[in-house]
Write an enzyme that holds these catalytic residues in place. Structure first.
Site, short mmCIF file in Angstrom:
data_model
loop_
_atom_site.label_atom_id
_atom_site.label_comp_id
_atom_site.label_asym_id
_atom_site.label_seq_id
_atom_site.Cartn_x
_atom_site.Cartn_y
_atom_site.Cartn_z
N SER A 99 0.86 -1.18 0.00
CA SER A 99 0.00 0.00 0.00
C SER A 99 0.90 1.23 0.00
O SER A 99 2.07 1.15 0.38
CB SER A 99 -0.88 0.00 1.26
OG SER A 99 -1.47 1.27 1.49
N TYR A 109 -2.05 -0.50 10.31
CA TYR A 109 -2.02 -0.89 8.89
C TYR A 109 -0.73 -0.42 8.24
O TYR A 109 -0.08 -1.18 7.50
CB TYR A 109 -3.24 -0.29 8.20
CG TYR A 109 -3.42 -0.71 6.76
CD1 TYR A 109 -3.91 -1.97 6.44
CD2 TYR A 109 -3.13 0.17 5.72
CE1 TYR A 109 -4.09 -2.36 5.12
CE2 TYR A 109 -3.32 -0.21 4.39
CZ TYR A 109 -3.81 -1.47 4.10
OH TYR A 109 -3.99 -1.85 2.78
N LYS A 146 2.12 -2.80 6.47
CA LYS A 146 2.40 -2.69 5.04
C LYS A 146 3.85 -2.25 4.77
O LYS A 146 4.43 -2.62 3.75
CB LYS A 146 1.40 -1.74 4.38
CG LYS A 146 0.00 -2.31 4.26
CD LYS A 146 -0.02 -3.61 3.47
CE LYS A 146 -1.43 -4.12 3.23
NZ LYS A 146 -1.45 -5.36 2.42
#
Length: 244
Positions: free
Chosen positions: A138, A151, A155
């Site tokens: 991402s 998150y 990532k």
């Protein structure tokens, strides 16, 4: 009957294939000649995919379970193409992240990628076969975004995992690259509030969020021989968001 033979003769595994980018990738690989194995945690999503493409093999497993994942992947035939795509996303301030939140993100978004890649790479190496892996990360791996701390951490780990795997597996003829999408129109992106989404669109030079095919095209490129000299690279597909 497929529309193309670009990946004819290849066995491809896509994780998180029940919806969004994973489903789009599984469908595109099938339509371009690959024998597709679709893995997901939600049986209903897999069944919907199977109803449309009966020749696709489906596997239901919780990637957050290290042992169950290793057993499921180990039972599969040797895979030529891997798309590590499955992921989870919980919004929240980094000050509010609890142990469960960080464990979930690391277990599914990072540790599972390593687990799956290990099993498949060992098979390829034992059989002296070449392979191509793509890890879906991402833009959160490149830049921190508010309310997405756990998150972002997971990532960024995926991006480094891609580079480590590329370094160690390259000599065995296994290429490993990553793709870093921006905000894409999927169920996951619906968790981003409309105000935040509008701000992201305003900061994106192309003036829109991404669509699933925008990312799928990049994944297929990285899997194909068109990128045969790319290894350890993370391809950013974000409409220019990170540049401005």
């Amino acid at each position: 009957m497929t529309s193309s033979s670009r990946f004819a003769g290849k066995i491809a595994l896509v994780t998180g294939a029940g919806r969004g980018i994973g489903r789009g990738t599984a469908e595109a690989l099938y339509e371009q000649g690959a024998q597709v194995i679709a893995l997901d945690i939600i049986e209903e999503n897999l069944q919907n995919l199977k109803n449309k493409y009966p020749e696709i093999t489906t596997v239901q497993v919780n990637l957050g379970d290290w042992k169950a994942t290793k057993e499921a992947i180990g039972s599969l035939p040797t895979v030529d193409l891997l798309v590590n795509n499955a992921g989870v996303y919980r919004m929240g301030s980094i000050l509010d992240v609890c142990e469960e939140d960080i464990s979930l993100h690391l277990d599914v978004n990072l540790k599972a990628y390593l687990n799956v890649a290990q099993v498949l790479a060992r098979k390829l190496i034992a059989e002296k076969r070449m392979g191509t892996f793509v890890n879906v990360a991402s833009v959160c791996a490149n830049k921190p975004f508010g309310k997405s701390g756990a998150y972002c951490i997971s990532k960024s780990g995926v991006q480094m995992l891609t580079e480590v795997l590329a370094c160690e597996l390259g000599p065995h003829g296994i290429r490993v690259n990553g793709i870093n999408p921006g905000v894409v129109n999927t169920d996951m992106s619906k968790m981003v509030g409309e105000t935040d989404k509008r701000i992201l669109i305003e900061r994106t030079p192309l003036g829109r969020i991404g669509e699933v095919p925008d990312v799928v095209h990049g994944i297929l490129y990285l899997l194909s021989d068109d990128s045969s000299y790319m290894n350890g690279h993370s391809l950013v597909v974000d409409g220019g968001l990170l540049k401005f």
